[in-house]
Structure formats: structure tokens, C-alpha cells
Design a protein around this motif. Structure first.
Motif, PDB file in Angstrom:
ATOM      1  N   ARG B  89       0.830  -1.206   0.000  1.00 18.89           N
ATOM      2  CA  ARG B  89       0.000   0.000   0.000  1.00 18.89           C
ATOM      3  C   ARG B  89       0.867   1.259   0.000  1.00 18.89           C
ATOM      4  O   ARG B  89       0.618   2.200  -0.763  1.00 18.89           O
ATOM      5  N   MET B  90       1.914   1.279   0.841  1.00 22.30           N
ATOM      6  CA  MET B  90       2.786   2.451   0.924  1.00 22.30           C
ATOM      7  C   MET B  90       3.547   2.675  -0.381  1.00 22.30           C
ATOM      8  O   MET B  90       3.694   3.802  -0.846  1.00 22.30           O
ATOM      9  N   PHE B  91       4.057   1.579  -0.976  1.00 26.13           N
ATOM     10  CA  PHE B  91       4.778   1.744  -2.246  1.00 26.13           C
ATOM     11  C   PHE B  91       3.834   2.234  -3.333  1.00 26.13           C
ATOM     12  O   PHE B  91       4.160   3.149  -4.088  1.00 26.13           O
ATOM     13  N   ALA B  93       1.222   4.022  -3.059  1.00 27.85           N
ATOM     14  CA  ALA B  93       0.799   5.415  -2.852  1.00 27.85           C
ATOM     15  C   ALA B  93       1.824   6.427  -3.357  1.00 27.85           C
ATOM     16  O   ALA B  93       1.480   7.544  -3.710  1.00 27.85           O
ATOM     17  N   ARG B  94       3.108   6.042  -3.401  1.00 23.27           N
ATOM     18  CA  ARG B  94       4.143   6.990  -3.834  1.00 23.27           C
ATOM     19  C   ARG B  94       5.013   6.420  -4.944  1.00 23.27           C
ATOM     20  O   ARG B  94       6.175   6.838  -5.111  1.00 23.27           O
ATOM     21  N   TRP B 104      13.616  -1.422   1.495  1.00 18.80           N
ATOM     22  CA  TRP B 104      13.040  -1.003   2.777  1.00 18.80           C
ATOM     23  C   TRP B 104      13.160  -2.111   3.823  1.00 18.80           C
ATOM     24  O   TRP B 104      13.042  -3.292   3.513  1.00 18.80           O
ATOM     25  N   PHE B 326      -2.827  -3.139  -5.023  1.00 13.87           N
ATOM     26  CA  PHE B 326      -3.167  -2.016  -4.149  1.00 13.87           C
ATOM     27  C   PHE B 326      -3.138  -0.687  -4.891  1.00 13.87           C
ATOM     28  O   PHE B 326      -2.979   0.370  -4.288  1.00 13.87           O
ATOM     29  N   GLY B 327      -3.272  -0.743  -6.228  1.00 14.84           N
ATOM     30  CA  GLY B 327      -3.452   0.480  -6.986  1.00 14.84           C
ATOM     31  C   GLY B 327      -2.175   1.093  -7.530  1.00 14.84           C
ATOM     32  O   GLY B 327      -2.200   2.185  -8.087  1.00 14.84           O
TER      33      GLY B 327
END
Lengths: 457, 457
Positions: B89-91, B93-94, B104, B326-327
Motif C-alpha cells: 500500500r505504501m509503495f 501510494a508513492r 526497505w 493495491f493500486g
């Protein structure tokens, strides 16, 4: 909710590397100062039985719990909103085997289901520092001194932040002198602690019920019910009234430090201990500080931004009854908690958060060596084995993930990631080591590269 | 439940100082090895929207969630059982702003509502290491090498622990050769992953449905469906059958290290990368490793105690579709997680957990100085100020909390807490510094004590 639109829950944080480095900087500072002051690290569960908090934390906390029950389970749990109940439970469970005093610290995530706003998140980190088994003002001073040492380590000065100290006995004495009798104090403390959250007119109406007029209420609202007696002064203003040193119980003690400011018998021994610990210049004695938690019994304190902006940075006090409440022997105890959210905001406002380069330096995240192949097949074959041998020897080693083998571009990449050295592999047998600080470089056999970088010069 | 009988929730831990020091020892090792391998630290929320896990984690995880909903709220949350969905999700998003590869790591608490047992708690710590944006076997090898480096740093050898590597393609190829067609693989993988949890007869019955007889099932149960082709050997036993190097796709490659053991085209490039990273001696290629999570797409691996005792120490693999789910853009990714519970058990079994003294040394928790007053009033008055000045200068300073001022007894206390130096204040002006290692001592003016201990010699 579509599977590709899932966000982090409201009031929680996704910490990307730059923010995680800031958090690490703060947590490392917490840990170092705790160890230096002789505290041992502990931790407890991230969630507890709900009953742990309903027993004694006070209504404010209970209404903000994330509580839950497993489907088909019989137990109610809650994400921990604070650490003190866990600490009291842990001390009670092994009280017979633990030293007096026991000095503990911990850092970890905590949770409150409040409306998120500036300085207040639903998940945050908190540092907790406690001394158990020592009833003396020396113990009170020890936890405050540890708190101040952290603030100093981060670069704060007494002009940035103030440690506002009160004593529930001192406040009680002053209130009785004002005509507010003891049975009404608990309700007034609750009201005072709500100061930042209630609409002003509601707060003033609340104070009127205790006999404070609008002008007197004003001083509570501004938080200026602070007592500072400069050396030589004979009276101060308290809540709009002139009060003499004698009325406050202040006497001159030539053997005590000359700049002591104190206002009652309850606080004077603490002031002496704070002076001995070298932190009195950070402290204001402030009758308006009461803390919201129900379990405090004596000294209470909060750390605030000097101008009164922002929420409290830290808060704590003495809780002499809590260990017994959890089944342990009567045990005097004092401690505090400090969250990362307000602290980090104020560090940034004051320019005290290191920039990215400074952060890399401090966190030990600068690469020791950046390994470059000039692209000839013999050099290429040595790239990954050399990186592996550096890492196996304990060095922080990196290499490019780009396709280019242009040595100039790769040296720039080495510089960009702040590597201390670059090693350029030129063949299966030879390399050049460049000191990225001085620019000095020398050629040497490839099999000497590891020894050269791991031997202290 | 009576208020004084509240325990920690089942399957969670109260960590007193000795246990917290062990955990700190492990988490520091995790962090150091991650940084050395060029990974940047991140973190996400401790709880997430429930949907994050129901999307793609697989039934095994979803049935073990601690999920909850705030009273009156509309969102379902869950305590995080693993990190990969948060990371994806974090990846996502950016993704546009992040480098390729992005490397990471994180460490933090995770939660599974399983029945607690040896090696399995309801709350545990986990270390996560991931490379995103690199589809190459080099990236697979990089995360495995980081995992092995941690094991080496803790003192493990390849005789203690084995990294068991499989590739879902290799397993699929072998199963097709055994007559188990592709559409049935997902169900068989699920069955294989349950090996440790199902009663043996149920597991054998399950395998029979895929055409494996009792003898063949035996090799799955014992986990010996492992393929090792010693240099020079021409065939191996696989699941009770003789298989030649040629059948497995193994060919001699003189330019590759002589001790390579590999069994298929899918795994050979990974084996070469693992050899370059210097960790091939830790690796077994093992067809029985499948991992329970649904999102793995290629290489999968687990770290196990060499004799097969205990649960897996670590596990991970390649999950090339998850970021897109996740988009985010299509993003190859590979990583692993390692918990602290099984790791700590095996460290203790193998005698690799430092004793208390060793722990103090490593964690930097040895006091630099233990300050003693000989009891005369002038010395007594200097005790707390001197301790404060040492701490302000960055030293770890302690003093007794006992009433005694017997210098001999207090020097013993200084030795017991492993202090490097003792300072004995003898008057308002003079003190003796004792080196607790050599026993050497010298008298000097009190105002020189701080400078003497803070100046490197």
C-alpha cells in the motif's frame, strides 16, 4: 471500499524513510538518556485486558480506548492508551524480587481513539520513565532531571520549553486558603485539566461554581497562575491577588541556591533536589497543572512550549497507590510519559530536527563504501562478491542499481548517498580506492581492498 | 475479574529487564544488518483497515486476525498480522516518486489470534526486509543474503540453520512431471503448507487425493523431498524416485562455483547470485517449501533449524502482483519476515544468547562511573551535583540508593553493576578515581573529576 483505494486508518502514520529517520533519531535519544540515568528497559503487551484501564485510569482515558473482543471470545481487550497500569501490574507481580528503587523505562506504540488534530494522533510513540520504591523528592527530581536531559540532548533550552511543576498538596492548601474545601478538589482538578478542551465560556462557568469570578477565571484560562518569586522579591501575584513570600511559606535559606523559587512546604524539598540535579532553570512551579489521570497522589508536572503553544510535550507525577491497587505491596512511585508527536512538531518549529545529511551521520546510515565496476567483464564478475565481502566484514556497502558503467556518473552516485569511500574495480586484479571526503585516491591490488577499508588508520 | 488479579493477555509477554535486553540485542542486530545492506527504515500503522488483509493475504491469515470496530464507528480494523500488505500500500501510494529498486526494512509488533504454543505467540516482533522494482534473481539473492548475514552476526553457522529455497515454477514443473496438473497446484500448495498443523493421517489422505502413495507421502511428512546434487553425482532421490541431473535440467557449468547444487532452470540463476553473495553454503533447494500466503509468485524460502525442530525462523519470497493489486504500477517485489520468538528460542538452545554481562557490554549499558560519597557532610552535598554533571556530559553515571556510606561496600556495588570507574568523594574538594578494571586509583581535586573522565586518554 475498493481494494486499490485502501488508506492508512485515520490518525495513524505511514512513515517513509525520511520520517522514519526522524522517529529513530528521537527514540535513540530517549534510549540513550534513559540508560545514562541508570534506567533499565522493559516492555509489556501492546494490548491489555480492558479491565486494566477501567480500574483506575480515569474517565478521560476510558472514553478514548480502542477496545475489542475476539469473535467467539470471552475477554475484552484494549489497545494500550498509556503505560502506567501495565508497569504497576508488572511491578506488583514480582515486587518481592525487585530492588528498591526499581528504575524502568520503555518506548513503544500507544493508542487513543480521539479526533485526530495537530499534535494528537490515534497512534503515537511514547517514552515512559519511572522510579518505584522511593518516596523521596529526590526520586521526583530524578525523573524530571532525566526528562530535562533528553530536552537538552535534543538541543532545547529553557527558553524553548518549561517544566511546569505542581504538587496536589500545595494546590489543595492554596484552594482551601481561597475557600474551596477539600471534598470539592477532585471535581475542580478535573475541570482544570479540561482547560484546553472546553469552550472558554463553559470553563468560566465551571470556575464560577467554585467561587472564582470572571477576572480570576481569566488567569486560569491564560495559564498564568504561575508563581515565580525572584530572589529578593517579597510578594508575587497569584490568581490576581498579591501574595507575600511569608504567606506562601517561603523563607530565606542561605544554604540553598540563591535563585530558588518555591511556594510552599510541599514543594521546597523538591526544589532543592531539582537544584542539585542542575535542572531548576527549566522549572516553573505552576498551580494550574493538575494532570487528568485519577491515580496521581503528589507531585505532578508537564512540559510545555514556553509561549503556551501546542499541547504538553510530556507529563507525569507521583502515583503512590497504584501498585497496591494491582495486588502489590504499598509502593511509592513516580514517573512520566513523553509522546513523539508534539515533541517532533516543536523540534521542527525550533529548527532542531537535523536535516537529511545530519540524520544520516547521526543514525550511522552513511555507507562506508560504494563499490563500482568499470564494466570490463573481469571487473563485473568481482562486483557482487566484493560487496558481499565488505558486508560480511561489518561494513555498510552499496553499489549502483543502474545499468550504466560510466565511472564518473557512478562516483557522483557514491557522493550523493554520502559514501565515505568509493572502490572502483578496474580488472579482476586491481582497483582504486577514493576517499570521498578528501578526494585522495590510490590504486592497489583488488585482494587488498577489504583489508585496507577494515583496518583503522 | 478482580482488579488485583489482572494478568497479561494470553500469548503476550511482560518483558522485564533481562528479557527486554535480549529483545533489544536481537532488534539492534536486525537494524545494523539492514543498514549495512543498504536498506532504509520505514514503518506503518500497528492496526489497519480490515480490508487490507481480506484482499490478498490468504485464508490462513484472515482466520487469525484480531479485528475490531470502534463503538458507534463504521470502520472495521485489524491488528497487523504481517507487514507486506502495508508495504505494498505504501509503495503504491508513492510509486511515481520512489527509486527502482526501493530497499526497505522495518521492525515492529505483529499479532495473530492463534492458540499460543512453543515458538508461537499472539504478539511478537517481526523484522521485514524487501526489495521493490527489481525482477532479477540478484534481488532474490540480496534479501536472502541479508537474512543470512543476520544469522551470521548472531553467531549461527550453516550447521545450525538451513535456508530452504524453492521456486513455485520449479515445483509446478516437477508436479506436472509427476502427473499433477496445474489447476490443482494451488490446493496442493495449501496442503503442503499445512504439513506441521494437520494430523499425519489427514495429511496422508490429502496427498493420496493427488496421487501420492503412502511411501511418497512419507517424504513430504519428513520434509526430505530435498534435492542435493553433490558435485560429480549423476542422480538424486526425489520423493522416493531416482532422478538424474539431466532430468532436473542440471548441466555442468565450469564457470560457476564447483559446489553449486541446483535442480531446475528456474532456480539456477538464483543459485549463481547466491554464490556471488557468498551464502550458498547456507542454502538447500527444497521442493516442499511453498509458504502459506496466497500472494507469492516465484521464489519462496524459509529458514529452519537444521534438524527440523521448531517452526520456521523466517520466511518470504517474490510477490510480483501485490503492489498493482493495491493500486500501484506493476512492480516486481521480493522480501521476507523474521519473528523474534523462534529465533530467540534457537539462540538460547545453541548457547548464542549473550549472558547478562555480555549483554550489558553489547548494549552499551555498563555504567561509565559509579559515584560514592564517604559520608562526611561536605562530600554528601556534592554527590547529586557530581552525578548530574557526569550525566549532563553524556556519561552513564550511577550512585547507590542504599543508606550505607561504607566505601568498601559501595565499591563492591560499583563492581556488581560493572561500572568502569568509581569516584569516591572524600570532602568538598577532593576525590579518588578508581579504574574498576585495573584497580589503579589516584586522588585528585574534585573539580577535575569531570574533565578526567570525559577526556579520552
Amino acid at each position: 471500499m475498493g481494494s486499490n483505494q485502501i488508506q492508512a486508518p485515520k490518525g495513524t502514520r505511514d512513515l517513509y524513510p525520511a520520517d522514519a529517520a526522524k522517529r529513530r533519531f528521537v527514540t535513540e535519544a530517549w534510549r540513550k538518556v534513559s540508560v545514562r540515568h541508570g534506567f533499565d528497559e522493559i516492555d509489556g503487551p501492546t494490548f491489555e485486558h480492558l479491565a486494566l484501564y477501567t480500574v483506575k485510569s480515569g474517565e478521560g482515558i476510558v472514553s478514548e480506548l480502542f477496545s475489542f473482543r475476539r469473535e467467539g471470545g470471552e475477554q475484552d481487550y484494549a489497545l494500550r492508551p498509556e503505560f502506567t497500569p501495565t508497569l504497576a501490574r508488572m511491578f506488583a507481580a514480582r515486587a518481592g524480587a525487585l530492588p528498591r528503587p526499581t528504575k524502568w523505562f520503555m518506548t513503544g506504540p500507544f493508542f487513543r481513539a480521539e479526533r485526530p488534530q495537530r499534535g494528537r494522533l490515534r497512534e503515537f510513540l511514547q517514552w515512559n520513565v519511572d522510579v518505584l520504591g522511593d518516596p523521596s523528592p529526590q526520586a521526583d527530581a530524578e525523573v524530571i532531571a532525566c526528562c530535562v536531559a533528553l530536552l537538552r540532548d535534543l538541543g532545547f533550552t529553557p527558553e524553548h520549553l518549561r517544566v511546569k511543576v505542581n504538587h496536589r498538596d500545595a494546590l489543595a492548601k492554596w484552594l482551601v486558603a481561597r475557600g474551596v474545601e477539600a471534598p470539592r478538589h477532585a471535581d475542580l482538578f478535573k475541570l482544570l485539566d479540561q482547560r484546553g478542551k472546553l469552550p472558554p465560556d463553559q470553563f468560566v462557568a465551571g470556575l464560577a461554581a467554585f467561587g472564582f469570578n470572571a477576572q480570576q477565571a481569566e488567569v486560569f484560562i491564560k495559564g498564568v497562575i504561575r508563581v515565580e518569586i525572584p530572589p529578593g522579591a517579597t510578594s508575587v501575584e497569584v490568581a490576581g491577588e498579591r501574595v507575600t513570600r511569608e504567606q506562601l511559606g517561603v523563607q530565606d535559606h542561605p544554604e540553598e541556591p540563591a535563585d530558588l523559587t518555591f511556594f510552599s512546604d510541599a514543594v521546597r524539598p523538591l526544589a532543592v533536589a531539582l537544584a542539585n540535579a542542575g535542572v531548576l532553570d527549566w522549572v516553573d512551579f505552576d498551580l494550574s497543572i493538575v494532570r487528568g489521570l485519577a491515580y496521581y497522589t503528589g507531585m505532578v508536572f508537564e512540559v510545555h512550549e514556553a509561549t503556551g503553544a501546542e499541547r504538553a510535550v510530556a507529563g507525569g507525577g507521583r502515583y503512590d497507590n497504584l501498585v497496591e491497587l494491582f495486588g502489590g505491596p504499598p509502593t511509592p512511585a513516580v514517573g512520566f510519559g513523553m509522546g513523539d508527536v508534539v515533541l517532533t512538531l516543536i523540534m521542527q518549529d525550533k529548527g532542531l530536527m537535523p536535516d537529511e545529511t545530519g540524520m544520516l551521520e547521526r543514525a550511522g546510515m552513511r555507507p562506508d563504501v560504494f563499490v563500482i565496476s568499470n564494466g570490463v567483464p573481469e571487473a563485473e564478475a568481482q562486483l557482487h562478491p566484493l560487496v558481499a565481502s565488505f558486508r560480511a566484514a561489518g561494513l555498510h556497502a552499496r553499489h549502483t542499481s543502474k545499468a550504466t558503467r560510466n565511472v564518473g556518473k557512478l562516483l557522483k552516485e557514491a557522493g550523493d548517498c554520502r559514501a565515505r569511500h568509493a572502490v572502483i574495480i578496474e580488472s579482476g586484479r586491481s582497483c582504486t580506492i577514493k576517499d570521498m571526503g578528501t578526494g585522495e585516491q590510490r590504486q592497489l591490488p583488488l585482494d587488498q581492498a577489504l583489508g585496507t577499508l577494515t583496518t583503522p588508520r
